[in-house]
Enzyme design. Structure first.
Site, mmCIF file in Angstrom:
data_model
loop_
_atom_site.group_PDB
_atom_site.id
_atom_site.type_symbol
_atom_site.label_atom_id
_atom_site.label_comp_id
_atom_site.label_asym_id
_atom_site.label_seq_id
_atom_site.Cartn_x
_atom_site.Cartn_y
_atom_site.Cartn_z
ATOM 1 N N ASN A 181 -8.626 -1.255 4.159
ATOM 2 C CA ASN A 181 -8.748 -1.583 2.733
ATOM 3 C C ASN A 181 -7.608 -2.469 2.236
ATOM 4 O O ASN A 181 -7.617 -2.892 1.078
ATOM 5 C CB ASN A 181 -8.806 -0.301 1.905
ATOM 6 C CG ASN A 181 -7.545 0.540 2.052
ATOM 7 O OD1 ASN A 181 -6.867 0.471 3.071
ATOM 8 N ND2 ASN A 181 -7.240 1.321 1.058
ATOM 9 N N ASP A 182 -6.646 -2.765 3.098
ATOM 10 C CA ASP A 182 -5.540 -3.642 2.723
ATOM 11 C C ASP A 182 -5.734 -5.074 3.226
ATOM 12 O O ASP A 182 -4.919 -5.946 2.945
ATOM 13 C CB ASP A 182 -4.208 -3.104 3.275
ATOM 14 C CG ASP A 182 -3.908 -1.704 2.780
ATOM 15 O OD1 ASP A 182 -4.109 -1.472 1.576
ATOM 16 O OD2 ASP A 182 -3.477 -0.860 3.579
ATOM 17 N N ASP A 208 0.858 -1.180 0.000
ATOM 18 C CA ASP A 208 0.000 0.000 0.000
ATOM 19 C C ASP A 208 0.895 1.231 0.000
ATOM 20 O O ASP A 208 2.110 1.135 0.187
ATOM 21 C CB ASP A 208 -0.897 -0.043 1.244
ATOM 22 C CG ASP A 208 -1.808 1.169 1.333
ATOM 23 O OD1 ASP A 208 -2.353 1.574 0.286
ATOM 24 O OD2 ASP A 208 -1.960 1.708 2.436
ATOM 25 N N THR A 219 -2.536 0.969 -4.699
ATOM 26 C CA THR A 219 -3.079 2.078 -3.926
ATOM 27 C C THR A 219 -4.401 2.552 -4.493
ATOM 28 O O THR A 219 -4.690 2.350 -5.678
ATOM 29 C CB THR A 219 -2.072 3.250 -3.885
ATOM 30 O OG1 THR A 219 -2.631 4.341 -3.163
ATOM 31 C CG2 THR A 219 -1.736 3.713 -5.304
ATOM 32 N N ARG A 268 -5.920 3.924 -8.003
ATOM 33 C CA ARG A 268 -7.380 3.964 -7.997
ATOM 34 C C ARG A 268 -7.971 2.561 -7.883
ATOM 35 O O ARG A 268 -8.928 2.213 -8.555
ATOM 36 C CB ARG A 268 -7.904 4.662 -9.250
ATOM 37 C CG ARG A 268 -7.759 6.167 -9.253
ATOM 38 C CD ARG A 268 -8.465 6.766 -8.069
ATOM 39 N NE ARG A 268 -8.597 8.220 -8.138
ATOM 40 C CZ ARG A 268 -8.960 8.969 -7.109
ATOM 41 N NH1 ARG A 268 -9.197 8.418 -5.927
ATOM 42 N NH2 ARG A 268 -9.075 10.270 -7.231
#
Length: 1035
Positions: free
Chosen positions: A697-698, A428, A553, A668
């Site tokens: 979100n990872d 990330d 990312t 995105r």
């Protein structure tokens, strides 16, 4: 602070692993069946019809009553343990057993006990991230959380109860500085307009207070217990899910319908702040709360070596069966030719009717005698080694982050050696490569910019720069005047979109777009996020270790590319950086092929080996080979283009193109796309992958990768809780991989090679002995030697090597990242190395049998007494075996510690102590049926031919190993051998200290601040130095 700690203790670590299978299966089945949640306030009878769970949580796997049966059931699912259990039953059959039952029972009990203790400790104790000095027992933690006090509204009055007894539909009272009991719908509060302030630091990492507002229909009830008790509103909402920032539903009350969204929901784990009290309606409880749902389902990860060991154990089973079959045939032939005619002296048993029947029984007898071919202590030894190497990570002071008082943490003990085999790192950006601390830089007010810059002398001076020349994260402030008619029309559309349940977010976005146009700019603020310390150096080092780094990312393309240049994933000297920006499948495919054509033109020809293979084989996926490009390239692809590139008919094209690039940036991206990219590389490349991130979100890619690493950063603990390893700074990754990972891999490989070898050498002596005893399944060794060989005599030396071995120290490991390469190709232990161990074991067993056989055959002592007996021969073989194994482990050890010396030479001394004890007059006279080697050690070891045999056997066994180790780096060198030679040369001939030269005019370098939402790349990160135009190629 006490509530923060208490909350942390309730979070579920590795839910799928620590919860019972039945408990989880029932929850999943119920949630899959639940399409919509329906509940009614203050009506437990109605809500009980839906069988919602209570508010208790369970993080432990075992209880006091089920530990023994459940743990034994799990352990016997391992093939080796099940094999020895079957073997135990075979040994109880006197017709086929030539070994006492305790030779299997004692090692099996020890192995099961050690593994059981470890499993119990894992289930009882957990270490909390961020709180290294605090450890809680899971069962105690569960009880503490479930038995917390909560105020529940019952029959018009407030009663104190326990958290575990809270049910869906209850109305509870929450007070200031207390954690939220469950996911509740806010009804009223002590603050004006029904506002309630909460802290969500342990959910999303944000320390600023959030504000929630009560439902308008109930906010006026305030703390009126009569009104709250009479409230019978019905809620219809979405089923339980793990979306922390989403909630939708409706409240029906007094004939009106009110829409419910995330702003009305208080989540379990939040803490009430600056609010005296508030009342809430319980919507989700226990395992249904978003906190527990977001703990995720973690698959139990196993290493490549684990899979290899399972294959090798199956090979050993087949080899064992083959040897038993061969020896049983030999037994049948011997009985037919000799035993049948020898019955007058050695009669057959009643149950033997023919040589064929005797041969069948001999098969199972040899199955018992040769059982040590399958190493019973292999798996438990592996777990002990992994546990020890995990503690090295936890204790590493150089991975300790003082500002947060947080050490590195190995959250699993099963993946240590996998750290030494990583080829792809998926990272990330925000919070992982950067600090994720937004620092105000400058602002623009009414067209005039205010900020700071630096002159040539490094002095801070006020300046009004162009934003056109710097790329920073900006927040625009603007306004628009609306007439009344337009607003009335717009607010009506907004209300309709607000109340819809289907595609609500999309409809609201369309409504907002109608009003957010033709704005007048008032000003803007600009902030920047600095790279973490040591990120560029870490990435350069990892690249030297042939580890490819991809940035995945959700940020904009410009920001992602800038960070790639700042941290040296992309370099100015690259031949090209390809930009894939297509908005349809055909365009994306063409862009990928155009990039591949420039990097390797022949890869598009039909004669290309991969293309030929693809034309012949329709089955996917397969192992994709590495392709070497004709230069240095980078790839940038957006989430929109990635959606098409990840389709089944284009994903391999994406993989081929991306894997030829030195660096890849995907921007995105959605969390799902991150996991898909990781899975793509896993499926086709068949290499070890590592994903590292700090945010919720990872989680997807952290769980998808072979190894997941969580950064304890600013975005909460969700990534850390789902990870296998965690620390605070990205730069610690190089130490985790190049030091701990490489050491763990090397140690595990040495352990496995030696472990298999010593068992082969030990067991195959019985094979040679069969040709001298009529294939009668007799053992060479004393029964107690067979029992103690793996358990005591040879266990400690190899554990000492596996826990303390270092071929080079940590400094050289970091200075020469090339040392990491053998692990990536699994050079130190594979099927080929296993065959070498087998051949070496066969040779050693041959020497260990025939040299002692020649020594004692027709031999006499100096006083004329015969020593050519079975017991003297057995003593000589087993003593020589222990001596050879000790010398082998000594030659394999390159880093000696006091513990290694104690384990290695102490085990050898312990053997002789136990030998004299077992052969002592006291034991043999007291228990003659169990200890029958009376005086053998005393009489046998004082003969010079015995010691000559020991020396000769040791020399013959060690010569091949020493010769191979000497000739291998000369005749068949690999890259790491050259590096090790260079290190040894440097140690013998140290360089003089470098002369310090003062640099008067240091060259310009890229700024470590690398965020931008502006178009272009040049001036954004170079502080005056523009990028080379040839570095960007749009296709």
């Amino acid at each position: 602070m006490k509530y923060v700690k208490a909350f942390i203790s309730e979070i579920l670590w590795d839910c799928s692993w620590f919860c019972s299978a039945m408990y989880e299966r029932e929850n999943e089945q119920r949630q899959n069946e639940e399409e919509e949640r329906i509940l009614q306030a203050n009506n437990r009878r109605f809500n009980s019809l839906f069988e919602y769970p209570d508010n208790s949580i369970k993080t432990s796997k075992y209880s006091f009553f089920n530990f023994l049966p459940v743990n034994l059931f799990e352990q016997f699912q391992r093939l080796a343990n099940a094999y020895f259990l079957i073997l135990l039953f075979l040994q109880l059959i006197p017709q086929i057993s030539s070994l006492a039952w305790y030779t299997t029972v004692i090692p099996l009990i020890v192995v099961l006990s050690i593994t059981g203790v470890k499993d119990a400790i894992d289930d009882v104790v957990k270490w909390l991230p961020g709180l290294p000095s605090l450890h809680l027992k899971r069962h105690q933690s569960d009880q503490q959380v479930n038995n917390r006090s909560v105020l529940i509204l019952v029959n018009g009055r407030i009663e104190e109860n326990k958290w575990r007894n809270v049910q869906v539909g209850d109305i509870i009272k929450l007070e200031n500085d207390h954690p939220v009991t469950a996911d509740v719908l806010l009804l009223s509060s002590s603050e004006p307009y029904g506002l309630t302030y909460i802290e969500t630091a342990d959910l999303d990492g944000e320390t600023n207070l959030k504000v929630k507002q009560a439902v308008s229909a109930t906010s006026d009830m305030e703390d009126n217990l009569e009104l709250l008790s009479a409230f019978n509103g019905e809620v219809r909402c979405e089923p339980p899910n793990n979306k922390l920032d989403r909630f939708s539903g409706t409240l029906s009350y007094l004939g009106d319908t009110y829409f419910l969204d995330y702003e009305r929901l208080l989540l379990r784990g939040c803490i009430i702040r600056n609010t005296d009290w508030c009342y809430g309606l319980v919507v989700y409880t226990g395992p249904d709360t978003k906190l527990m749902q977001n703990s995720g389902r973690s698959t139990f990860k196993r290493t490549h070596i684990d899979h290899l060991m399972n294959v090798l154990v199956l090979w050993i089973f087949m080899l064992l069966g083959g040897m038993c079959f061969l020896l049983s045939i030999g037994h049948g032939i011997w009985e037919s030719n000799r035993g049948y005619h020898f019955q007058a002296f050695l009669p057959w048993e009643r149950y033997i009717t023919s040589s064929a029947a005797s041969s069948a029984l001999a098969f199972w007898s040899y199955f018992i005698v040769l059982n040590t071919m399958v190493p019973i202590s292999l798996y438990v030894s592996v777990e002990i080694i992994r546990l020890g190497n995990s503690y090295y990570i936890n204790w590493d002071r150089k991975m300790f982050y003082a500002p947060k008082n947080t050490p590195a943490q190995a959250r699993t003990t099963t993946l240590n050696e996998e750290l030494g085999q990583v080829e792809y790192v998926f990272s990330d950006k925000t919070g992982t490569l950067t600090e994720n601390v937004m620092i105000f830089n400058k602002c623009s007010i009414n067209g005039k910019t205010y900020g700071y810059s630096y002159d040539e002398n490094g002095q801070c001076v006020p300046k009004s720069p162009d934003f056109a020349s710097e790329g920073l994260r900006t927040l625009m402030v603007a306004y628009r005047e609306l007439d009344k008619a337009f607003f009335q029309t717009w607010i009506k559309k907004h209300g309709e979109a607000w109340l819809t349940l289907e595609n609500r977010e999309k409809k609201l976005a369309l409504v907002y777009e109608e009003i957010e146009r033709d704005l007048v700019l008032l000003g803007a603020t600009a902030i920047e996020d600095k790279l973490q310390s040591g990120v560029p150096e870490t990435i350069v080092t990892l690249n030297k270790a042939k580890i490819k780094i991809w940035v995945l990312t959700g940020d904009k393309q410009e920001t992602a590319v800038n960070i790639a240049y700042s941290c040296r994933i992309f370099k100015d000297e690259m031949d090209a950086v390809f930009m894939v920006e297509g908005t349809d499948r055909e365009t994306v495919l063409e862009e990928l092929r155009t990039a591949r054509k420039k990097m390797k033109p022949e890869s598009l020809l039909e004669s290309d080996p991969i293309n030929i293979y693809l034309a012949r084989k329709s089955k996917m996926p397969f192992k994709a080979v590495d392709e070497v490009p004709n230069g240095s390239y980078g790839l940038v692809i957006s989430g929109c283009s990635l959606a098409y590139a990840l389709e089944s008919n284009t994903e391999f094209e994406l993989l081929r193109t991306a894997c030829m690039c030195k660096g890849v940036v995907c921007c995105r991206m959605t969390p799902l796309q991150k996991a898909q990219v990781v899975d793509l590389v896993k499926r086709y490349k068949k290499v070890v992958t590592l994903a590292i991130g700090d945010g919720a979100n990872d989680i997807g890619m952290i769980k998808a990768a072979h190894i997941g690493v969580g950064i304890s950063g600013q975005e909460g603990m969700q990534a850390t809780l789902s990870s296998d390893f965690s620390f605070c700074q990205f730069r610690y990754l190089q130490r985790l991989l190049l030091v701990h990972g490489r050491w763990s891999y090397n140690r595990m490989c040495k352990f496995l090679s030696y472990f298999f070898y010593k068992n082969f050498a030990f067991t195959l002596v019985h094979f040679w002995y069969a040709f001298f005893n009529g294939f009668s399944a007799q053992t060479v060794y004393d029964i107690w030697f067979i029992t103690f060989y793996n358990l005591i005599y040879t266990s400690l030396p190899i554990l000492g090597l596996s826990l303390f071995e270092k071929d080079v120290n940590e400094t050289w490991s970091l200075c020469y990242p090339e040392l990491y390469e053998p692990g990536q190709h699994n050079l130190y232990f594979n099927k080929k190395e296993f065959i070498k161990c087998l051949l070496h074991g066969i040779y050693s067993s041959f020497v260990l049998f025939f040299v002692p056989m020649g020594t004692v055959f027709n031999s006499e002592r100096s006083d004329g007494k015969d020593i050519s007996d079975f017991q003297s021969f057995s003593l000589l073989v087993q003593t020589t075996l222990i001596w050879v194994m000790t010398m082998q482990i000594a030659l394999s050890t390159t880093y000696w510690t006091m513990i290694n010396h104690a384990f290695t030479w102490g085990s050898l001394g312990l053997y002789f102590c136990i030998l004299f004890l077992l052969c002592s007059d006291g034991l043999c006279l007291m228990f003659p049926s169990v200890f029958n080697f009376l005086g053998v050690a005393r009489n046998g070891l004082n003969q010079p031919q015995m010691w000559l045999c020991l020396v000769l056997s040791s020399v013959l066994c060690l010569i091949p190993l020493m010769g191979y180790n000497f000739l291998k780096p000369i005749l068949w060198p690999i890259n790491v051998d050259k590096v090790l030679n260079r290190i040894h040369f440097c140690l013998k001939h140290p360089l003089p200290p470098p002369v310090q030269i003062k640099v008067k005019h240091p060259g310009l370098r890229r700024s470590a601040y690398a965020f931008s939402h502006k178009q272009g790349f040049g001036a954004l990160i170079t502080s005056g130095k523009t990028l080379k135009s040839r570095a960007f190629t749009r296709r």
